[in-house]
Design a protein around this motif. Structure first.
Motif, PDB file in Angstrom:
ATOM      1  N   HIS A 263       1.690  19.743  -0.092  1.00 11.81           N
ATOM      2  CA  HIS A 263       2.490  19.256   1.046  1.00 11.81           C
ATOM      3  C   HIS A 263       3.547  18.237   0.639  1.00 11.81           C
ATOM      4  O   HIS A 263       4.008  17.452   1.485  1.00 11.81           O
ATOM      5  CB  HIS A 263       1.569  18.665   2.118  1.00 11.81           C
ATOM      6  CG  HIS A 263       0.688  19.690   2.756  1.00 11.81           C
ATOM      7  ND1 HIS A 263       1.126  20.533   3.751  1.00 11.81           N
ATOM      8  CD2 HIS A 263      -0.589  20.047   2.492  1.00 11.81           C
ATOM      9  CE1 HIS A 263       0.138  21.349   4.092  1.00 11.81           C
ATOM     10  NE2 HIS A 263      -0.919  21.074   3.348  1.00 11.81           N
ATOM     11  N   ILE A 264       3.952  18.273  -0.629  1.00 11.74           N
ATOM     12  CA  ILE A 264       4.941  17.298  -1.117  1.00 11.74           C
ATOM     13  C   ILE A 264       6.172  17.287  -0.208  1.00 11.74           C
ATOM     14  O   ILE A 264       6.725  18.340   0.116  1.00 11.74           O
ATOM     15  CB  ILE A 264       5.356  17.630  -2.578  1.00 11.74           C
ATOM     16  CG1 ILE A 264       4.185  17.382  -3.542  1.00 11.74           C
ATOM     17  CG2 ILE A 264       6.564  16.796  -3.001  1.00 11.74           C
ATOM     18  CD1 ILE A 264       4.443  17.862  -4.974  1.00 11.74           C
ATOM     19  N   GLY A 265       6.560  16.081   0.233  1.00  6.36           N
ATOM     20  CA  GLY A 265       7.740  15.918   1.087  1.00  6.36           C
ATOM     21  C   GLY A 265       7.476  16.074   2.566  1.00  6.36           C
ATOM     22  O   GLY A 265       8.348  15.766   3.396  1.00  6.36           O
TER      23      GLY A 265
ATOM     24  N   ALA B  49       4.558  12.960   2.192  1.00  7.02           N
ATOM     25  CA  ALA B  49       3.532  13.268   1.194  1.00  7.02           C
ATOM     26  C   ALA B  49       4.106  13.310  -0.218  1.00  7.02           C
ATOM     27  O   ALA B  49       5.218  13.784  -0.447  1.00  7.02           O
ATOM     28  CB  ALA B  49       2.869  14.607   1.527  1.00  7.02           C
ATOM     29  N   ARG B  50       3.301  12.798  -1.141  1.00  2.00           N
ATOM     30  CA  ARG B  50       3.620  12.926  -2.571  1.00  2.00           C
ATOM     31  C   ARG B  50       2.322  13.193  -3.311  1.00  2.00           C
ATOM     32  O   ARG B  50       1.223  13.017  -2.770  1.00  2.00           O
ATOM     33  CB  ARG B  50       4.313  11.672  -3.108  1.00  2.00           C
ATOM     34  CG  ARG B  50       3.421  10.435  -3.258  1.00  2.00           C
ATOM     35  CD  ARG B  50       4.155   9.375  -4.062  1.00  2.00           C
ATOM     36  NE  ARG B  50       3.406   8.145  -4.254  1.00  2.00           N
ATOM     37  CZ  ARG B  50       2.612   7.888  -5.297  1.00  2.00           C
ATOM     38  NH1 ARG B  50       2.388   8.816  -6.224  1.00  2.00           N
ATOM     39  NH2 ARG B  50       2.008   6.719  -5.410  1.00  2.00           N
TER      40      ARG B  50
ATOM     41  N   SER C  37       0.826  -1.201   0.000  1.00  2.00           N
ATOM     42  CA  SER C  37       0.000   0.000   0.000  1.00  2.00           C
ATOM     43  C   SER C  37       0.862   1.253   0.000  1.00  2.00           C
ATOM     44  O   SER C  37       2.037   1.223   0.363  1.00  2.00           O
ATOM     45  CB  SER C  37      -0.951   0.002   1.197  1.00  2.00           C
ATOM     46  OG  SER C  37      -0.239  -0.163   2.392  1.00  2.00           O
ATOM     47  N   ASP C  38       0.246   2.343  -0.430  1.00  2.00           N
ATOM     48  CA  ASP C  38       0.911   3.630  -0.511  1.00  2.00           C
ATOM     49  C   ASP C  38      -0.190   4.684  -0.397  1.00  2.00           C
ATOM     50  O   ASP C  38      -1.386   4.341  -0.409  1.00  2.00           O
ATOM     51  CB  ASP C  38       1.649   3.729  -1.863  1.00  2.00           C
ATOM     52  CG  ASP C  38       2.613   4.919  -1.941  1.00  2.00           C
ATOM     53  OD1 ASP C  38       2.848   5.595  -0.910  1.00  2.00           O
ATOM     54  OD2 ASP C  38       3.110   5.190  -3.049  1.00  2.00           O
ATOM     55  N   SER C  39       0.198   5.950  -0.275  1.00  2.00           N
ATOM     56  CA  SER C  39      -0.798   7.019  -0.278  1.00  2.00           C
ATOM     57  C   SER C  39      -0.236   8.228  -0.994  1.00  2.00           C
ATOM     58  O   SER C  39       0.987   8.361  -1.155  1.00  2.00           O
ATOM     59  CB  SER C  39      -1.215   7.380   1.153  1.00  2.00           C
ATOM     60  OG  SER C  39      -0.144   7.968   1.865  1.00  2.00           O
ATOM     61  N   CYS C  40      -1.137   9.095  -1.426  1.00  2.00           N
ATOM     62  CA  CYS C  40      -0.716  10.322  -2.107  1.00  2.00           C
ATOM     63  C   CYS C  40      -1.842  11.343  -2.016  1.00  2.00           C
ATOM     64  O   CYS C  40      -2.948  11.047  -1.573  1.00  2.00           O
ATOM     65  CB  CYS C  40      -0.352  10.043  -3.567  1.00  2.00           C
ATOM     66  SG  CYS C  40      -1.741   9.569  -4.589  1.00  2.00           S
ATOM     67  N   GLY C  41      -1.532  12.566  -2.450  1.00  2.00           N
ATOM     68  CA  GLY C  41      -2.528  13.633  -2.493  1.00  2.00           C
ATOM     69  C   GLY C  41      -2.839  14.024  -3.923  1.00  2.00           C
ATOM     70  O   GLY C  41      -2.026  13.797  -4.824  1.00  2.00           O
TER      71      GLY C  41
END
Ligand code: 4NP
Length: 159
Positions: A46-48, A71-72, A37-41
């Protein structure tokens, strides 16, 4: 391998919480070699960044660490790379369906639809609210994580 991507707006509150809760569940079930699993916006705001301190604190209160996450932003390659692309609310879903290649549209779903016992289809954005928002969000995410794992077991792995 089954791959799950959790998506929210900033990738600092809801989706990293979902990633942490689901990752913990997968580990407890001994499925970490089978499910990733992974997550992102959807935004680049808020990258990084690490998760919001209130999300990290709520997770820790429930025995889950998410302070390693960063965050990525979503990329079009994610739609090919993941089997489930799960938005927290309808705003996320609208962004995702606009970006998603036609062939992969069925991968894009509302995360809370895996928890029909929760009387909401969207995970509310806790960013501008009080700390109790994070606790409510955590409960919903836990319920949907259990439902998601059941769905994966049913359709992807026979265990
Ligand atoms: P998230 O919450 O989408 O659950 O990570 C938010 C985080 C940041 C902002 C909005 C929502 N923001 O406006 O910066």
């Amino acid at each position: 391998m089954v791959r799950v991507l959790f998506v929210c707006l900033g990738n600092i509150c809801r989706s990293p919480t979902a990633e942490g809760v689901f990752r913990d569940l997968v580990r407890r079930e001994g499925l970490q070699a089978t499910i990733k699993s992974d997550s992102c916006g959807t935004s680049d705001w808020h990258i990084g960044d690490p998760p919001d301190a209130r999300a990290t604190a709520e997770a820790l209160r429930r025995g889950i660490r998410i302070d390693d996450l960063k965050a990525r932003q979503i990329s079009t390659a994610d739609f090919a790379d993941f089997d489930y692309v799960l938005g927290m609310d309808n705003q996320n879903i609208n962004k995702l369906t606009a970006l998603c290649p036609q062939a992969y549209l069925s991968k894009v779903q509302l995360f809370l639809d895996f928890a029909p016992e929760v009387n909401l289809r969207e995970v509310p954005d806790p960013y501008y609210g009080g700390d109790d928002g994070f606790s409510n969000v955590f409960d919903m995410i836990e319920a949907a994580s259990n439902g998601l794992l059941a769905d994966i077991r049913k359709y992807h792995i026979d265990v």
